[in-house]
Design a protein around this motif. Structure first.
Motif, PDB file in Angstrom:
ATOM      1  N   CYS A 225       7.040   2.069   7.303  1.00  0.00           N
ATOM      2  CA  CYS A 225       7.559   2.066   8.619  1.00  0.00           C
ATOM      3  C   CYS A 225       8.162   1.509   9.721  1.00  0.00           C
TER       4      CYS A 225
ATOM      5  N   CYS B 183       3.390   8.541  10.901  1.00  0.00           N
ATOM      6  CA  CYS B 183       3.160   7.242  10.187  1.00  0.00           C
ATOM      7  C   CYS B 183       1.498   7.398   9.897  1.00  0.00           C
TER       8      CYS B 183
ATOM      9  N   CYS C  42       3.498  -2.994   8.107  1.00  0.00           N
ATOM     10  CA  CYS C  42       4.154  -0.362   7.648  1.00  0.00           C
ATOM     11  C   CYS C  42       4.979  -0.496   6.910  1.00  0.00           C
TER      12      CYS C  42
ATOM     13  N   CYS D 230       0.083   3.821   9.228  1.00  0.00           N
ATOM     14  CA  CYS D 230      -0.364   3.228   9.117  1.00  0.00           C
ATOM     15  C   CYS D 230      -0.838   3.898  10.883  1.00  0.00           C
TER      16      CYS D 230
HETATM   17 ZN   LIG Z   1       3.115   3.336   9.200  1.00  0.00          ZN
END
Ligand SMILES: [Zn+2]
Length: 324
Positions: free
Chosen positions: A115, A99, A113, A102
């Motif tokens: 994710c 990701c 985040c 983040c």
């Molecule tokens: Zn993330």
């Protein structure tokens, strides 16, 4: 139940970072063997970056800092050029992130985040009994022909037409526009009329669309509320209050005590104030609800929830007849 999911999630992130670190090591080894001169650029960059940090701490001049930075940038471009010349991606020797937002930390500052939420959903999905349940209880297996197409009561529509209307609403409006919906749902009606089944269909669609759905029978919910109060389980409280959609199945089947009514009311109230959506289903009639629960609970259920009445001949009996 995912007790301690925060710990489990931080472990997941730690593993992702380790995994990416290992992959980077493998790429570095490969370049070291094939093109040691390229790796030399990389080593120099790392050395100079470290020296720069130390020098800044010692307090060197702005001018010197600028010079070292330029040297590093220059080396970086040389490295990129060399990599590209050998047919590699210029970022081949850089650490990668699953990701970017983040950098696999799960948090941006102190905010979670996106994710993180997705991982929480996966974790929840994996751990919950829901997963098994949703394999069969989903829209693909919803058989509207089990609902009779003739009137069985004074209700305006036949059971078939009624369930078709409800399904259409959820499939075409509620689920696709979930984020903008500001609506709590109450399913009520006799047992075996499809309330739990439809709740599961909705749960599956929302989970698949990336929303955190938590499903509890009222008994499980009251048990959870005890854990929150008596064992200070804040994570569980956070999950129940802040999930995107809390489904409470079979309201009225619980043993009603002072504790259950007080804490159920508190939960309802907190969620309504925070505008966190819920679906409650019950075999009770609306007048039963007002008789069994305190005025505070029933006025919220009847006033703040959109009501959907389910009626049919018992679907489970029908289903068994069909199987034979
Ligand atoms: Zn993330």
């Amino acid at each position: 139940m995912i007790k301690g999911y925060q710990k489990e999630l931080s472990l997941i992130y730690e593993n992702i970072r380790l995994e990416e670190q290992k992959k980077l090591e493998i790429r570095r080894k490969e370049i070291e063997e094939k093109y040691p001169e390229i790796l030399e650029f990389d080593n120099l960059i790392q050395k100079k970056s470290l020296n720069l940090t130390l020098s800044i701490l010692k307090g060197i001049s702005e001018e010197e800092i600028k010079n070292i930075r330029e040297e590093i940038t220059d080396l970086r471009f040389k490295k990129y050029e060399a990599l590209v010349a050998k047919g590699y991606d210029p970022e081949y020797l850089n650490l990668r992130y699953q990701c970017q937002k983040c950098k696999d930390q799960g948090f941006i500052g102190n905010k979670r985040c996106s994710c993180y939420k997705q991982k929480l959903i996966n974790l929840y999905y994996k751990d919950s009994d829901l997963k098994e349940n949703l394999k069969t209880n989903n829209f693909n297996n919803l058989d509207l022909s089990l609902f009779p197409n003739y009137k069985i009561s004074d209700d305006k529509y036949t059971p078939r037409r009624n369930i078709e209307n409800i399904v259409k609403y959820f499939k075409e409006e509620f689920i696709p526009n979930f984020n903008n919906m500001d609506e709590n749902i109450l399913f009520y009606g006799n047992s075996g009329t499809g309330k739990t089944f439809l709740s599961c269909c909705i749960a599956k669609e929302l989970l698949d669309n990336g929303h955190l759905v938590v499903y509890r029978t009222i008994d499980e919910l009251i048990k959870n509320l005890r854990e929150i109060i008596f064992e200070n389980n804040h994570e569980l409280e956070d999950l129940l209050i802040n999930c995107d959609f809390l489904i409470i199945d079979d309201l009225g089947a619980e043993q009603i005590t002072d504790f259950s009514t007080t804490e159920f009311f508190n939960l309802l109230n907190k969620k309504l104030l925070k505008k966190k959506k819920m679906l409650v289903s019950t075999n009770l009639s609306l007048s039963d609800i007002s008789k069994i629960y305190t005025e505070r609970i029933s006025s919220r259920l009847l006033g703040n929830f959109k009501l959907y009445k389910f009626y049919s001949e018992d679907i489970r009996i029908q289903l068994n007849l069909k199987k034979r």
